[in-house]
Design a protein around this motif. Sequence first.
Motif, PDB file in Angstrom:
ATOM      1  N   LEU A   1     -12.192   8.915  -3.827  1.00  0.00           N
ATOM      2  CA  LEU A   1     -11.307   8.053  -3.983  1.00  0.00           C
ATOM      3  C   LEU A   1     -11.840   6.724  -3.744  1.00  0.00           C
ATOM      4  O   LEU A   1     -13.218   6.667  -3.267  1.00  0.00           O
ATOM      5  CB  LEU A   1     -10.411   8.100  -3.051  1.00  0.00           C
ATOM      6  N   ALA A   2     -11.362   5.513  -4.127  1.00  0.00           N
ATOM      7  CA  ALA A   2     -11.806   4.082  -4.049  1.00  0.00           C
ATOM      8  C   ALA A   2     -10.872   3.346  -3.478  1.00  0.00           C
ATOM      9  O   ALA A   2      -9.849   3.184  -3.993  1.00  0.00           O
ATOM     10  CB  ALA A   2     -12.653   3.551  -5.260  1.00  0.00           C
ATOM     11  N   ALA A   3     -11.351   2.407  -2.348  1.00  0.00           N
ATOM     12  CA  ALA A   3     -10.566   1.232  -1.916  1.00  0.00           C
ATOM     13  C   ALA A   3     -11.189   0.108  -2.506  1.00  0.00           C
ATOM     14  O   ALA A   3     -12.141  -0.027  -2.146  1.00  0.00           O
ATOM     15  CB  ALA A   3     -10.197   1.360  -0.335  1.00  0.00           C
ATOM     16  N   CYS A   4     -10.121  -0.703  -3.227  1.00  0.00           N
ATOM     17  CA  CYS A   4     -10.866  -2.111  -3.616  1.00  0.00           C
ATOM     18  C   CYS A   4     -10.270  -3.023  -2.641  1.00  0.00           C
ATOM     19  O   CYS A   4      -9.221  -3.214  -2.635  1.00  0.00           O
ATOM     20  CB  CYS A   4     -10.481  -2.226  -5.113  1.00  0.00           C
TER      21      CYS A   4
ATOM     22  N   VAL B   1      -1.625   1.087  -5.924  1.00  0.00           N
ATOM     23  CA  VAL B   1      -1.909   2.550  -5.885  1.00  0.00           C
ATOM     24  C   VAL B   1      -1.884   3.181  -6.982  1.00  0.00           C
ATOM     25  O   VAL B   1      -0.768   3.188  -7.550  1.00  0.00           O
ATOM     26  CB  VAL B   1      -1.367   3.182  -4.604  1.00  0.00           C
ATOM     27  N   SER B   2      -3.257   4.015  -7.534  1.00  0.00           N
ATOM     28  CA  SER B   2      -3.033   4.844  -8.572  1.00  0.00           C
ATOM     29  C   SER B   2      -2.963   6.227  -8.121  1.00  0.00           C
ATOM     30  O   SER B   2      -4.325   6.528  -7.521  1.00  0.00           O
ATOM     31  CB  SER B   2      -3.808   4.381  -9.607  1.00  0.00           C
TER      32      SER B   2
ATOM     33  N   VAL C   1      -7.150   5.320  -6.732  1.00  0.00           N
ATOM     34  CA  VAL C   1      -7.813   4.066  -6.765  1.00  0.00           C
ATOM     35  C   VAL C   1      -6.638   3.338  -5.721  1.00  0.00           C
ATOM     36  O   VAL C   1      -5.563   3.387  -6.216  1.00  0.00           O
ATOM     37  CB  VAL C   1      -8.043   3.401  -7.899  1.00  0.00           C
ATOM     38  N   LEU C   2      -7.040   2.561  -4.937  1.00  0.00           N
ATOM     39  CA  LEU C   2      -6.039   1.516  -4.459  1.00  0.00           C
ATOM     40  C   LEU C   2      -6.735   0.082  -4.377  1.00  0.00           C
ATOM     41  O   LEU C   2      -7.819   0.205  -4.167  1.00  0.00           O
ATOM     42  CB  LEU C   2      -5.652   2.055  -2.944  1.00  0.00           C
TER      43      LEU C   2
ATOM     44  N   LEU D   1      -2.236   4.065   3.382  1.00  0.00           N
ATOM     45  CA  LEU D   1      -2.275   4.462   1.941  1.00  0.00           C
ATOM     46  C   LEU D   1      -3.245   5.800   1.607  1.00  0.00           C
ATOM     47  O   LEU D   1      -2.772   6.785   0.686  1.00  0.00           O
ATOM     48  CB  LEU D   1      -2.819   3.320   1.031  1.00  0.00           C
ATOM     49  N   ILE D   2      -4.234   5.835   2.163  1.00  0.00           N
ATOM     50  CA  ILE D   2      -5.091   6.901   2.088  1.00  0.00           C
ATOM     51  C   ILE D   2      -4.423   8.267   2.456  1.00  0.00           C
ATOM     52  O   ILE D   2      -4.652   9.428   2.072  1.00  0.00           O
ATOM     53  CB  ILE D   2      -6.722   7.035   2.666  1.00  0.00           C
ATOM     54  N   THR D   3      -3.977   8.132   3.633  1.00  0.00           N
ATOM     55  CA  THR D   3      -3.324   9.306   4.450  1.00  0.00           C
ATOM     56  C   THR D   3      -2.116   9.977   3.356  1.00  0.00           C
ATOM     57  O   THR D   3      -1.885  11.136   3.301  1.00  0.00           O
ATOM     58  CB  THR D   3      -2.719   8.825   5.644  1.00  0.00           C
ATOM     59  N   ASP D   4      -1.326   8.898   3.002  1.00  0.00           N
ATOM     60  CA  ASP D   4      -0.264   9.069   1.975  1.00  0.00           C
ATOM     61  C   ASP D   4      -0.768   9.990   0.919  1.00  0.00           C
ATOM     62  O   ASP D   4      -0.126  10.881   0.121  1.00  0.00           O
ATOM     63  CB  ASP D   4       0.674   7.913   1.697  1.00  0.00           C
ATOM     64  N   MET D   5      -1.899   9.459   0.459  1.00  0.00           N
ATOM     65  CA  MET D   5      -2.476  10.063  -0.864  1.00  0.00           C
ATOM     66  C   MET D   5      -3.086  11.398  -0.804  1.00  0.00           C
ATOM     67  O   MET D   5      -2.798  12.319  -1.447  1.00  0.00           O
ATOM     68  CB  MET D   5      -3.697   9.068  -1.343  1.00  0.00           C
TER      69      MET D   5
END
Length: 372
Positions: free
Chosen positions: A67-70, A87-88, A93-94, A117-121
């Motif tokens: 995954l990637a966080a921008c 978020v996609s 990707v976020l 956001l990553i936890t939700d993903m």
Amino acid sequence: MADPVAAPAEIAEHLAQELPRLLSERLEDDRVWHVEVHCEQLPPSDDRRTEMMDVVGKRMRQHGWNLAACITDYPLRSGQQPIVADVSLERRVLVVSLPALGGMALHRRVRGLVSQLITDMFGRDAGSKGTEKHRRRRLPWLFNRFQWVTPEHRDVDVRVLASRGVLRLLIGMVRDNRPWRLVFGLTGPLVGAFAFSAFYLINTTVWRLASTMELPQLLAAVLGSVAVMVGWLIVYHRLWEQTTERPANEREEAMLFNSSTVLTLAIGVACMYGALYVVNLIAAFVVVTPEVLGEYVGPGLGFGDYAVVVLLVTAAATVAGAVGSGFESENSVREAAFSYRERERRQALHATQTRREQREARGEFDVGHHAP
């Protein structure tokens, strides 16, 4: 991934150190997290275009990321509301836009937002909504402070909006400009102010005038000197964006730029005034003896008398120092006053305005506009 400028790159480095532990604690599973930081100039995007996600998707495939966080300091807006994050889920990707997070506790807010956001993903299947495990994963202050929506966009599954709208975005833009850099970024006004300080510091008329002024008059002189410097910088170096004869969306953006310009310069000049005041106060104690100053101000001198005299000396020197900004080039002033992204946005806005004027000169008009 982060923009290769101060705040995004710095925050990305902090996240790389903190996220593995945070995600392991919040997801409560056996995953082992490894975080890499990649800095790259990211393309402009908005609520409809997702160029940032496209670039990040390419880097994910190149580096084999899951995954990637921008992290970007480019302001994103959906109508009147600033976008905090997109978020996609399909791309994993976020995108986090720093200006929409305001100016306070930035590291804490980004850390909490990205980890949530990553936890939700990754925790969508591990803990259903309403369960105790799901409740433990949620950060209440995030959901109270920001609005979570599902936009009508095929590439964006979750969008986080700032609840306080334009004000939070404006504060974030000013913080991103780092207005305190003006103290050393504009050498012309600073050198001019120092030079005139030496003259006013030994001017007996200034001493007498300061000793007879009331506090409101002194405050008015200080605020007036800052306002003169700010106004001179804006007008002389053409920092004001015209809002007339522009479409509504560009007019709102230009107004936001102008507000950011005024606040940035006001804070920067105030910092310059404070630094100059401290230097002048030290010089006053060294150069101006109590015996000489007492002949013009009165007997029984104390620290307060010196402070009042230097207050007026610095205000007068600041006004005179505005002339020194005329020796600065327009580009140097913009580099000192604005962040890289701010300069990039202004150039894009000017380019759009130029193209429109060229189309109108050829007799072409945008939909919704009519020829006179």
